[in-house]
Motif scaffolding. Sequence first.
Motif, PDB file in Angstrom:
ATOM      1  N   ALA A  16      40.896  44.258  30.904  1.00 40.01           N
ATOM      2  CA  ALA A  16      41.377  45.323  30.095  1.00 40.01           C
ATOM      3  C   ALA A  16      40.144  45.628  29.537  1.00 40.01           C
ATOM      4  N   LYS A  17      39.194  44.845  29.117  1.00 39.84           N
ATOM      5  CA  LYS A  17      38.024  45.269  28.796  1.00 39.84           C
ATOM      6  C   LYS A  17      36.987  46.123  29.641  1.00 39.84           C
ATOM      7  N   GLU A  18      37.084  45.755  30.923  1.00 33.98           N
ATOM      8  CA  GLU A  18      36.190  46.191  31.914  1.00 33.98           C
ATOM      9  C   GLU A  18      36.704  47.753  32.395  1.00 33.98           C
ATOM     10  N   SER A  19      38.093  47.774  31.951  1.00 32.18           N
ATOM     11  CA  SER A  19      38.905  49.045  32.343  1.00 32.18           C
ATOM     12  C   SER A  19      38.345  50.095  31.197  1.00 32.18           C
ATOM     13  N   LYS A  20      38.623  49.436  29.999  1.00 28.50           N
ATOM     14  CA  LYS A  20      37.993  50.315  28.866  1.00 28.50           C
ATOM     15  C   LYS A  20      36.887  50.818  29.124  1.00 28.50           C
ATOM     16  N   GLU A  21      35.798  49.817  29.372  1.00 32.47           N
ATOM     17  CA  GLU A  21      34.396  50.142  29.221  1.00 32.47           C
ATOM     18  C   GLU A  21      34.122  51.201  30.467  1.00 32.47           C
ATOM     19  N   LEU A  22      34.545  51.030  31.618  1.00 32.66           N
ATOM     20  CA  LEU A  22      34.518  51.684  32.650  1.00 32.66           C
ATOM     21  C   LEU A  22      35.400  52.954  32.775  1.00 32.66           C
ATOM     22  N   TYR A  28      33.852  57.283  39.607  1.00 34.61           N
ATOM     23  CA  TYR A  28      32.853  56.269  40.462  1.00 34.61           C
ATOM     24  C   TYR A  28      33.533  54.989  40.805  1.00 34.61           C
ATOM     25  N   LYS A  29      33.213  54.220  41.757  1.00 31.47           N
ATOM     26  CA  LYS A  29      33.854  53.029  42.420  1.00 31.47           C
ATOM     27  C   LYS A  29      34.083  52.100  41.393  1.00 31.47           C
ATOM     28  N   LYS A  30      33.096  51.605  40.521  1.00 32.14           N
ATOM     29  CA  LYS A  30      33.079  50.628  39.548  1.00 32.14           C
ATOM     30  C   LYS A  30      34.519  50.822  38.479  1.00 32.14           C
ATOM     31  N   GLY A  31      34.647  52.275  38.155  1.00 30.82           N
ATOM     32  CA  GLY A  31      35.654  52.578  37.172  1.00 30.82           C
ATOM     33  C   GLY A  31      36.901  52.318  37.957  1.00 30.82           C
ATOM     34  N   ILE A  32      37.029  52.813  38.986  1.00 33.23           N
ATOM     35  CA  ILE A  32      38.183  53.073  39.740  1.00 33.23           C
ATOM     36  C   ILE A  32      38.774  51.564  40.028  1.00 33.23           C
ATOM     37  N   ASP A  33      37.835  50.667  40.470  1.00 29.87           N
ATOM     38  CA  ASP A  33      38.118  49.214  40.780  1.00 29.87           C
ATOM     39  C   ASP A  33      38.626  48.597  39.617  1.00 29.87           C
ATOM     40  N   LYS A  35      40.115  49.950  36.765  1.00 30.99           N
ATOM     41  CA  LYS A  35      41.343  50.264  36.421  1.00 30.99           C
ATOM     42  C   LYS A  35      42.465  49.748  37.509  1.00 30.99           C
ATOM     43  N   ALA A  36      42.085  49.499  38.776  1.00 26.13           N
ATOM     44  CA  ALA A  36      43.213  49.007  39.700  1.00 26.13           C
ATOM     45  C   ALA A  36      43.243  47.540  39.436  1.00 26.13           C
ATOM     46  N   LYS A  37      42.235  46.863  39.107  1.00 25.59           N
ATOM     47  CA  LYS A  37      42.393  45.511  38.772  1.00 25.59           C
ATOM     48  C   LYS A  37      43.169  45.311  37.617  1.00 25.59           C
ATOM     49  N   PHE A  38      43.190  46.047  36.595  1.00 16.70           N
ATOM     50  CA  PHE A  38      44.032  46.085  35.617  1.00 16.70           C
ATOM     51  C   PHE A  38      45.354  46.435  35.865  1.00 16.70           C
ATOM     52  N   ASP A  39      45.557  47.425  36.665  1.00 17.86           N
ATOM     53  CA  ASP A  39      46.710  47.783  36.770  1.00 17.86           C
ATOM     54  C   ASP A  39      47.538  46.766  37.819  1.00 17.86           C
TER      55      ASP A  39
END
Length: 185
Positions: A16-22, A28-33, A35-39
């Motif tokens: 959740a933290k990474e998804s929010k930050e990114l 970009y790939k990091k943001g998409i990854d 969000k996918a991990k959180f989902d």
Amino acid sequence: MDKGIEALIADLKTAAKESKELSSIARYKKGIDAKAKFDALATEENVLALIAALEQSHKEKSHLEYRLKNVQDAFLAGDERALRAERRVSELEKTLRGTEENLIAAVDQVAELESQPLCVKSNDAMREVAPLCVKLPEAYTIRPGHPINEGERGVMIPKKGGNWLSRFDVEHAIRVAGGTVEGGK
């Protein structure tokens, strides 16, 4: 809480933290990854498991709070009983001190009375308070005096069953018994 739930909470929190930050860089790939991990972690099954764990934790907390309240109530009741007991002990100690003081005063009075001489008076009340056993001397009776003046005066002679007692003999008998005679010599 079991280790699986703790791991799920840690993973979901990190995702959740990474998804929010990114999320601002969703292209970009990091943001998409992120969000996918959180989902992937925020599935209905995981959310229901977290809710069940939260409810269980809440029940345990409520149970512990209830037990804590009971323990606190027991301590308060114990403290109240202890305070009542301390007050009662204090009252009993005060009563004991008063009783001891009365006893000491009574012992002092007895010692003072024992040290005073016993005075015999012709008073019935005094005899009841401090009876004194005195063996009376031999009594006297009157007989006519010397033949020269026998009509003028009588003479006291010792006689068993006589009606008269000599003051000197009575005072002596009282002193021998341990008493004193008021006005005596």
